[in-house]
Scaffold this active site. Structure first.
Site, PDB file in Angstrom:
ATOM      1  N   HIS A 127       0.809  -1.219   0.000  1.00 50.40           N
ATOM      2  CA  HIS A 127       0.000   0.000   0.000  1.00 50.40           C
ATOM      3  C   HIS A 127       0.843   1.270   0.000  1.00 50.40           C
ATOM      4  CE1 HIS A 127      -3.332  -2.804   0.548  1.00 50.40           C
ATOM      5  NE2 HIS A 127      -3.920  -1.932  -0.239  1.00 50.40           N
ATOM      6  N   ARG A 140     -10.872   3.631  -2.091  1.00 48.41           N
ATOM      7  CA  ARG A 140     -10.403   2.871  -0.914  1.00 48.41           C
ATOM      8  C   ARG A 140     -10.738   3.675   0.339  1.00 48.41           C
ATOM      9  NH1 ARG A 140      -5.861   1.480  -4.440  1.00 48.41           N
ATOM     10  NH2 ARG A 140      -5.584  -0.781  -4.438  1.00 48.41           N
ATOM     11  N   ARG A 164     -15.748   1.369  -2.076  1.00 49.16           N
ATOM     12  CA  ARG A 164     -15.487   0.057  -1.482  1.00 49.16           C
ATOM     13  C   ARG A 164     -15.623   0.163   0.027  1.00 49.16           C
ATOM     14  NH1 ARG A 164      -9.768  -2.860  -1.944  1.00 49.16           N
ATOM     15  NH2 ARG A 164      -9.139  -1.253  -0.466  1.00 49.16           N
ATOM     16  N   GLU A 189     -11.083 -11.308  -5.323  1.00 45.50           N
ATOM     17  CA  GLU A 189      -9.651 -11.207  -5.027  1.00 45.50           C
ATOM     18  C   GLU A 189      -9.142 -12.405  -4.228  1.00 45.50           C
ATOM     19  OE1 GLU A 189      -8.843  -7.518  -2.950  1.00 45.50           O
ATOM     20  OE2 GLU A 189     -10.721  -7.570  -1.858  1.00 45.50           O
ATOM     21  N   ASN A 212      -4.268  -7.452  -6.973  1.00 46.46           N
ATOM     22  CA  ASN A 212      -3.185  -7.367  -5.977  1.00 46.46           C
ATOM     23  C   ASN A 212      -3.292  -8.527  -4.998  1.00 46.46           C
ATOM     24  OD1 ASN A 212      -2.757  -4.965  -7.221  1.00 46.46           O
ATOM     25  ND2 ASN A 212      -3.669  -3.724  -5.602  1.00 46.46           N
ATOM     26  N   ASP A 213      -4.508  -8.727  -4.517  1.00 45.38           N
ATOM     27  CA  ASP A 213      -4.698  -9.828  -3.576  1.00 45.38           C
ATOM     28  C   ASP A 213      -4.868 -11.163  -4.285  1.00 45.38           C
ATOM     29  OD1 ASP A 213      -4.496  -8.815  -0.929  1.00 45.38           O
ATOM     30  OD2 ASP A 213      -6.294  -7.630  -1.317  1.00 45.38           O
ATOM     31  N   ARG A 262       2.357 -10.044  -0.762  1.00 43.84           N
ATOM     32  CA  ARG A 262       2.560  -8.899  -1.664  1.00 43.84           C
ATOM     33  C   ARG A 262       3.515  -7.862  -1.107  1.00 43.84           C
ATOM     34  NH1 ARG A 262      -3.539  -6.213  -1.518  1.00 43.84           N
ATOM     35  NH2 ARG A 262      -2.590  -4.264  -2.110  1.00 43.84           N
ATOM     36  N   CYS A 264      -9.475  -3.682 -10.750  1.00 45.27           N
ATOM     37  CA  CYS A 264      -9.022  -2.461 -10.074  1.00 45.27           C
ATOM     38  C   CYS A 264      -7.684  -2.655  -9.376  1.00 45.27           C
ATOM     39  CB  CYS A 264     -10.075  -1.960  -9.095  1.00 45.27           C
ATOM     40  SG  CYS A 264     -10.429  -3.133  -7.782  1.00 45.27           S
TER      41      CYS A 264
END
Ligand code: PEP
Ligand code: MG
Length: 580
Positions: A190, A297, A333, A432, A455-456, A466, A503
């Protein structure tokens, strides 16, 4: 120093090393006589909190590894409650009239150094216990204190740290941050995402940067190639000047696409949206030429504050963002706390595997009051713009059913209160986790869209953390397994008549675009600063070519073969994207 380039751009300036809670960087602040009792209360509270955390970790270790391993925490607890140490800290504060964290750090470090100097292995071990406990206690003491400091930097700096937790990044005085350089981390940590969204050049995975570099040193940070150059020579500065010129001319070229649609050469229309972290980011979204927000987010509303944001505060943030974008959509989200995003004051117990732990929707389904405030705020804001909602980290059908049922409850509440909201607001699920892909047909019946969080999805499918730079080479978006999962998701969604977006950061990587298009993705949502180049590229590829590449990828056995093929196409149709 070489690391992983995670946010493009070049900057130069002085380094500011955030040595976390390393004793030598705890600021000293003079206090008045009257402040002493308050400082002592803070120490007591921090000791209690540290004890609670240590006992919680001990319990977990006990359950997972057994009493022998858990007993190391007995030593930590002993250090923490050592009356000699605490007495000396209290005397130090009284005598020197300084803040408690400084006093504690000084006294604890003196103890640790004394133990370390003794020629006895057992006692030397105790020095490391001492430092562990000191660090934890200082963390509890500092909480907001150090963050306040970071909010007011006196001049521009390149920030160097072991890691930058999102809660700290959120607190930084952004106008005085030139760049980020961290010891650990990967492309989808992040810190990296935040840096890209703030358009701050960043390099992560530098190994020992925070230990070896020094405050005030002059450096150049190259976020294109992942380098930090200390005391750059005139020749280096000249070369980077050339690079900046190439970059400017590319930006000019990309600016031409801002008002144009994201349509392929053979006429297939895609939706290109942007990811944001706060309502103010909508300005950048509009400037970028995106068609709305594909991922808001909302965690940063929570991380930016030392108290939970109220329903009213959240409503205001969502309303503002929706109104700014209207009629373009804003996909909000719901809260994705946990993993690498924590709120220090929420007292969420430390976990051994936070990415596999009490995170996102799992947290919200239990913390119903927090979830209620957010769902009501989103619903209320939906009256003011084109809002859609989506849930993160759906791992099974039951979670989606529960979340939807809570949403229904709050819809009903608002109806009774006579508060307006969009009755037709679309609801989506993030895909995800591999289990969600496998259940996508069932999930698709209960939502109006999917958004794939690559990403996940990559981290969970390949079992590659990650954030861990040691295994960053295994984090492969083009691994055939990932592409097959994306294809399964688009198939299930389209069979149910709903659309699918991506996304995750994969959508912002030009090399991935032909693959994603060819796999049937309908929407891409990327950092605002990546929108122009992604649109430029979409307008230069043919869907027929993208499909060919995706089809070949689905039967390929090699990540590099897939990447090479996609890269060849992208480089041939948009060579100017690769000139830096
Ligand atoms: C993802 O996982 O791809 C995603 C978009 O969510 P986050 O990066 O916030 O986990
Ligand atoms: Mg995610």
């Amino acid at each position: 120093m070489h690391g992983i380039a995670v946010s493009p751009g070049v900057c130069r300036g002085k380094l500011l090393i955030l040595t976390d809670n390393r004793v030598d960087c705890i600021p000293r602040r003079a206090i008045s006589e009257d402040e002493i009792p308050q400082q002592m209360t803070r120490l007591e509270q921090a000791v209690t909190e540290t004890r609670r955390q240590l006992l919680a970790v001990q319990d977990k270790v006990n359950a997972g590894m057994g009493a022998k391993d858990a007993s190391i925490f007995d030593a930590h607890l002993l250090v923490l409650e050592d009356p000699t140490l605490l007495d000396e800290v209290s005397r130090y504060v009284e005598k020197e009239k300084v803040n408690i964290e400084y006093a504690f750090a000084q006294v604890a470090e003196k103890y640790a150094k004394t133990l370390e100097a003794i020629d006895d292995e057992y006692l030397r071990e105790r020095a490391s216990d001492m430092r562990d406990v000191t660090e934890r206690l200082l963390q509890n003491l500092l909480g907001t204190f150090q963050e306040l400091d970071l909010k007011h930097l006196k001049e521009p700096y390149i920030i160097v740290a072991y890691d930058l937790a999102p809660s700290r990044t959120a607190m930084l005085d952004k106008k005085n941050v030139l760049g980020f350089a961290t010891d650990v981390g990967g492309k989808t940590s992040h810190t990296a995402i935040m840096a890209r969204s703030l358009r701050i050049p960043a390099v992560v995975g530098l190994g020992k940067a925070s230990g070896e570099l020094q405050n005030g040193q002059y450096a150049l940070l190259d976020g294109y190639h992942g380098q930090v150059i200390i005391n750059p020579t005139d020749q280096t500065l000249f070369e980077y000047g050339q690079l900046a010129r190439i970059q400017l001319s590319l930006e000019e070229k990309l600016r031409d696409t801002i008002d144009k649609p994201a349509v392929t050469l053979d006429g297939v229309r895609l939706t290109l949206s942007a990811n944001i972290e706060q309502a103010e980011d909508t300005v950048a979204v509009k400037e970028s030429g995106a068609e709305g927000v594909g991922l808001f987010r909302t965690e940063y509303l929570f991380l930016n504050s030392t108290t939970l944001p109220t329903e009213e505060q959240q409503y205001e943030a969502y309303r503002r963002a929706a109104a700014a974008l209207k009629p373009a959509p804003l996909i909000v989200r719901t809260l994705d706390l946990g993993g690498d995003k924590f709120m220090s004051h929420l007292n969420v117990p430390a976990e051994m595997n936070p990415f596999l732990g009490w995170r996102a929707i799992r947290f919200c389904l239990e913390e119903k009051e927090i979830f209620r405030a957010q769902l009501r705020a989103i619903l209320r804001a939906s009256a003011e713009g084109n809002i859609k909602i989506m849930y993160p980290m759906i791992s099974c059908l039951d979670e989606l059913i529960q979340a939807n049922s809570l949403l229904d409850t709050y819809r009903e509440e608002l109806r009774k209160e006579g508060v307006p909201f969009d009755e037709k607001m679309d609801v989506g699920a993030m895909i995800e986790i591999p289990s969600a892909v496998l259940m996508a047909d069932a999930l698709a019946k209960r939502v109006q869209f999917f958004s794939i969080g690559t990403n996940d999805l990559i981290q969970y499918t390949l079992a590659v953390d990650r954030l861990n730079e040691k295994i960053a080479h295994l984090y492969e978006p083009t691994n055939p397994s990932i592409l097959r999962l994306i294809k399964m998701t688009t198939n299930a969604a389209h069979a149910a008549g709903i659309w699918v977006g991506v996304c995750g950061e994969m959508a912002g990587d030009p090399l991935m675009i032909p693959l994603l298009l060819g796999l049937g993705v309908d929407e891409l949502s990327v950092a605002p600063q990546a929108v122009p180049q992604i649109k430029y590229l979409i307008r230069r590829v043919k869907m027929s070519e993208a499909k060919e590449i995706a089809e070949a990828a689905l039967t390929s056995e090699s990540s590099t073969e897939i990447l090479d093929r996609s890269q060849k196409l992208v480089r041939s149709v948009a060579p100017s994207l690769f000139e830096q």
